[in-house]
Design a protein around this motif. Structure first.
Motif, PDB file in Angstrom:
ATOM      1  N   ASN A  65      -4.293  23.923  20.353  1.00 29.72           N
ATOM      2  CA  ASN A  65      -4.383  23.403  18.985  1.00 29.72           C
ATOM      3  C   ASN A  65      -4.187  24.515  17.963  1.00 29.72           C
ATOM      4  O   ASN A  65      -5.130  25.017  17.349  1.00 29.72           O
ATOM      5  CB  ASN A  65      -5.693  22.661  18.733  1.00 29.72           C
ATOM      6  N   GLU A 101      -7.330  25.039  26.661  1.00 25.69           N
ATOM      7  CA  GLU A 101      -8.647  24.969  26.029  1.00 25.69           C
ATOM      8  C   GLU A 101      -9.240  23.564  26.134  1.00 25.69           C
ATOM      9  O   GLU A 101      -9.899  23.083  25.224  1.00 25.69           O
ATOM     10  CB  GLU A 101      -8.548  25.397  24.560  1.00 25.69           C
ATOM     11  N   TYR A 102      -8.989  22.902  27.272  1.00 28.89           N
ATOM     12  CA  TYR A 102      -9.545  21.554  27.434  1.00 28.89           C
ATOM     13  C   TYR A 102      -9.760  21.288  28.907  1.00 28.89           C
ATOM     14  O   TYR A 102      -8.889  21.611  29.718  1.00 28.89           O
ATOM     15  CB  TYR A 102      -8.586  20.509  26.867  1.00 28.89           C
ATOM     16  N   PRO A 103     -10.880  20.645  29.288  1.00 29.08           N
ATOM     17  CA  PRO A 103     -12.052  20.424  28.439  1.00 29.08           C
ATOM     18  C   PRO A 103     -12.901  21.687  28.352  1.00 29.08           C
ATOM     19  O   PRO A 103     -12.819  22.552  29.211  1.00 29.08           O
ATOM     20  CB  PRO A 103     -12.797  19.316  29.177  1.00 29.08           C
ATOM     21  N   ASN A 104     -13.690  21.766  27.302  1.00 28.15           N
ATOM     22  CA  ASN A 104     -14.586  22.902  27.104  1.00 28.15           C
ATOM     23  C   ASN A 104     -15.959  22.332  26.765  1.00 28.15           C
ATOM     24  O   ASN A 104     -16.126  21.700  25.725  1.00 28.15           O
ATOM     25  CB  ASN A 104     -14.070  23.793  25.979  1.00 28.15           C
ATOM     26  N   SER A 125     -14.295  20.287  21.227  1.00 29.55           N
ATOM     27  CA  SER A 125     -13.003  20.191  21.900  1.00 29.55           C
ATOM     28  C   SER A 125     -11.857  20.471  20.939  1.00 29.55           C
ATOM     29  O   SER A 125     -11.782  19.896  19.857  1.00 29.55           O
ATOM     30  CB  SER A 125     -12.828  18.809  22.514  1.00 29.55           C
ATOM     31  N   ARG A 126     -10.974  21.373  21.348  1.00 25.42           N
ATOM     32  CA  ARG A 126      -9.793  21.670  20.531  1.00 25.42           C
ATOM     33  C   ARG A 126      -8.789  20.517  20.566  1.00 25.42           C
ATOM     34  O   ARG A 126      -8.048  20.314  19.618  1.00 25.42           O
ATOM     35  CB  ARG A 126      -9.090  22.916  21.062  1.00 25.42           C
ATOM     36  N   VAL A 127      -8.719  19.859  21.697  1.00 27.36           N
ATOM     37  CA  VAL A 127      -7.718  18.814  21.896  1.00 27.36           C
ATOM     38  C   VAL A 127      -8.405  17.456  21.824  1.00 27.36           C
ATOM     39  O   VAL A 127      -9.406  17.224  22.506  1.00 27.36           O
ATOM     40  CB  VAL A 127      -7.014  18.988  23.257  1.00 27.36           C
ATOM     41  N   ARG A 180      -9.425  13.795  22.524  1.00 35.27           N
ATOM     42  CA  ARG A 180      -9.562  13.253  23.876  1.00 35.27           C
ATOM     43  C   ARG A 180      -8.395  12.362  24.302  1.00 35.27           C
ATOM     44  O   ARG A 180      -7.821  12.525  25.379  1.00 35.27           O
ATOM     45  CB  ARG A 180     -10.871  12.477  23.997  1.00 35.27           C
ATOM     46  N   ALA A 209      -5.324  14.278  25.022  1.00 38.07           N
ATOM     47  CA  ALA A 209      -5.411  14.969  26.311  1.00 38.07           C
ATOM     48  C   ALA A 209      -5.122  14.006  27.456  1.00 38.07           C
ATOM     49  O   ALA A 209      -4.409  14.344  28.413  1.00 38.07           O
ATOM     50  CB  ALA A 209      -6.788  15.596  26.482  1.00 38.07           C
ATOM     51  N   SER A 223     -14.736  23.343  34.471  1.00 39.33           N
ATOM     52  CA  SER A 223     -14.751  22.286  33.476  1.00 39.33           C
ATOM     53  C   SER A 223     -14.689  20.874  34.036  1.00 39.33           C
ATOM     54  O   SER A 223     -15.128  19.930  33.383  1.00 39.33           O
ATOM     55  CB  SER A 223     -13.578  22.479  32.512  1.00 39.33           C
TER      56      SER A 223
END
Length: 584
Positions: A277, A319-322, A327-329, A331, A334, A359
């Protein structure tokens, strides 16, 4: 792949001292190659699974689909539990196999358990532990990919300045691994080096160094005898990149070795702006979709169509999932990506390995952290699922309720209708479909938003003739309200009334039009690196990295973009270590 290291520590007990000594003795005597050892945690004597490996490398790699990575474990530095995943047990592999995975990649970093000078001896206890995990995975009926992992950036990259010593250490490492596993079944695959890099090298030099490493790896393994004579060997590109020039060079290397048991490997983490992102990559849009389609088509054209199997040894989003930060992305965006990967893998005949640093599978409970996400991944192995342009419909509270539309992405399915729980909505009265446009009526939305409290008021499901339903949240929102604030470069937050909104990105510029922030090539700064929403506390955090990068005394204009389409402008000025924020 290097991932988050500050993870919660697990407290699962490791192997008993007596079991460890026994394993060490067996390895030193060369007696542990063909028989699974008793699990030290009391799992009992395991019987080696009899998986028949096809003679054709193409068929064998196809039989490895889908694949999963035991990430941030044996590759952790310095020890197996250093990055929060505790001590792996046989139950981990049994769980993965029971969920439908057919292979597991076990990344291993050897450097902390190996002498740094000749003869570069690997600690026998560590080798025994690696072998224990490999045996457990094999006993669970899984193919196993075993590699040399973070050594790539710890010492292999120094080949540009210390060529002879690096080559000697690399050769010694693989000589010891090959000897230990020479009698392991052909379900064990060797991968020469993970994401190789070479300090200061040009692309041409990278190709030269990597060809030298991989040719030596190939020769050493083949000469070591036993099952290594025809074991599948995986060769990769610089950094594991699927860039076309890199894949072309790998193809040249593989064909020059004249060995029909070689496997090409690359890694895939989606279109970079979407994966982390940044630069406005807030949606799995046409650009991100085309990037995946083009990359997988090129993988197929370069390798699979020419008789060389391809293993995507890592895939996911960077960077997903964190589970430790917002979450940067988004849902739903994603989910579209994971669905698309599964489809592309089937379309192009490519085996894919999910990179799981922590994760996805909780290593302590052996439960999926997000079962619904895993359901989408698993469904993609066999079928397509329909989606929509977004997974939310926003209904502003400050305005009268009006009809709202989404675009359906059928993905080869047919639309069946919309449900709320077990109740099917009425076509025509509650929603209409025209072409690929799904429109919710004013009457239905008025009912669905209820008392119009900010946030998700109800959730619907669009269902299709195959695959999983697409969840659609009905959300009441209004334009967020940001307030003035003061703080320092080490601690600054913007009071924020989100009013039913989720933050998508932040656009940052100076009055002269130049970009503000640590990422100077785009005005859209990186999510969680420059800014981060704190929904529970009603703030937006501007990070020290972002604030310290600002020009002193020169106001920066920030435009916050939300997934509803709302935007809010804010001004921030740094003066020394003091920061002042002003709402427009």
């Amino acid at each position: 792949m290097k991932d988050i290291r500050h993870l919660p520590r697990h407290r699962r007990r490791g192997p008993g001292r007596l079991a460890s000594l026994l394993l060490t003795l067996l390895v030193m005597l060369g007696l542990s190659g063909g028989t699974a050892l008793a699990a030290p945690d009391g799992a009992g004597e395991a019987s080696r699974s009899t998986v028949t490996v096809p003679a054709s490398a193409m068929d064998a790699v196809a039989a490895m689909q889908p694949s999963w990575n035991l990430g941030n474990t044996l590759d952790a530095i310095p020890n197996e539990d250093s990055w929060g995943n505790g001590q792996t047990t046989k139950a981990t592999f049994e769980k993965v196999a029971a969920e439908g995975y057919r292979s597991v990649r076990i990344p291993v970093t050897w450097s902390a358990h190996q002498s740094a000078t000749a003869p570069y001896t690997i600690d026998a206890t560590y080798m025994a532990r690696v072998k224990q995990l490999v045996d457990w995975a094999l006993d669970s009926g899984l193919y196993v990919v075993l590699n040399v992992h973070h050594d790539s950036w710890q010492w292999v990259e120094k080949i540009t300045s210390d060529h002879d010593n690096v080559m000697a250490r690399f050769n010694s490492t693989w000589s010891q691994i090959s000897t230990t596993f020479r009698d392991a079944p052909r379900t064990l695959v060797f991968e020469g080096i993970n994401e190789p890099r070479f300090a200061g090298a040009t692309d041409a030099q990278k190709f030269q160094y990597l060809r030298e490493l991989q040719t030596s790896f190939h020769s050493l393994v083949r000469a070591s005898g036993g099952a290594n004579a025809n074991r599948l060997l995986s060769l990769t590109t610089p950094d594991g990149s699927p860039d076309q020039a890199f894949m072309d060079d790998l193809y040249t290397t593989i064909t020059s070795l004249n060995d029909d048991q070689l496997v090409a490997q690359v890694h895939f983490y989606s279109w970079y702006p979407f994966s982390v992102n940044i630069a406005g990559g807030t949606h799995y849009d046409a650009t991100a979709q085309k990037h995946l389609d083009d990359t997988f088509a090129n993988m197929h054209k370069t390798f699979v169509a020419r008789g060389i199997p391809l293993y995507v040894g890592e895939y996911g989003l960077l960077e997903y999932p964190n589970h430790f930060h917002p979450s940067r992305v988004e849902r739903g965006e994603a989910l579209k990506y994971y669905e698309h990967v599964g489809y592309a893998a089937r379309k192009y005949g490519i085996t894919t390995a999910l990179w799981d640093p922590f994760s996805y599978l909780n290593r302590e409970t052996l439960q999926w952290r997000d079962p619904a996400l895993f359901a989408w991944i698993k469904s993609s192995w066999t079928t397509r699922s329909g989606t929509a342009s977004f997974d939310k419909v926003f209904v502003p509270k400050s305005n009268p309720v009006t009809a709202k539309s989404l675009t359906l992405n059928l993905n080869g399915t047919s639309f069946r209708g919309v449900w709320q729980g077990k109740t099917k909505l009425n076509a025509g009265r509650d929603y209409t479909v025209s072409g690929n446009q799904l429109t919710f009526t004013t009457k239905a939305l008025t009912r669905l938003v209820g008392d119009r409290a900010y946030g998700v008021n109800s959730t619907l499901q669009a269902r299709f003739t195959s695959g999983l339903p697409w969840n659609i949240d009905i959300v009441t929102n209004d334009v967020p309200v940001l307030s003035n604030a003061t703080g320092t470069t080490s601690s600054f937050t913007i009071p924020t009334e989100y009013r039913g909104n989720d933050l998508a990105t932040m656009h940052a510029t100076y009055a002269d039009g130049t970009n503000a922030g640590p990422t100077d090539w785009t005005p859209y700064q990186e999510f969680n690196k420059a800014f981060s929403p704190d929904y529970p506390n009603g703030t937006i955090i501007l990070t020290p990295e972002f604030l310290n990068s600002l020009r002193d005394g020169e106001p920066a204009t920030l435009v916050f973009h939300f997934y509803s389409g709302a935007t809010v402008t804010y001004h921030v000025t740094k003066s020394g270590t003091s920061v002042t924020g002003t709402a427009s």
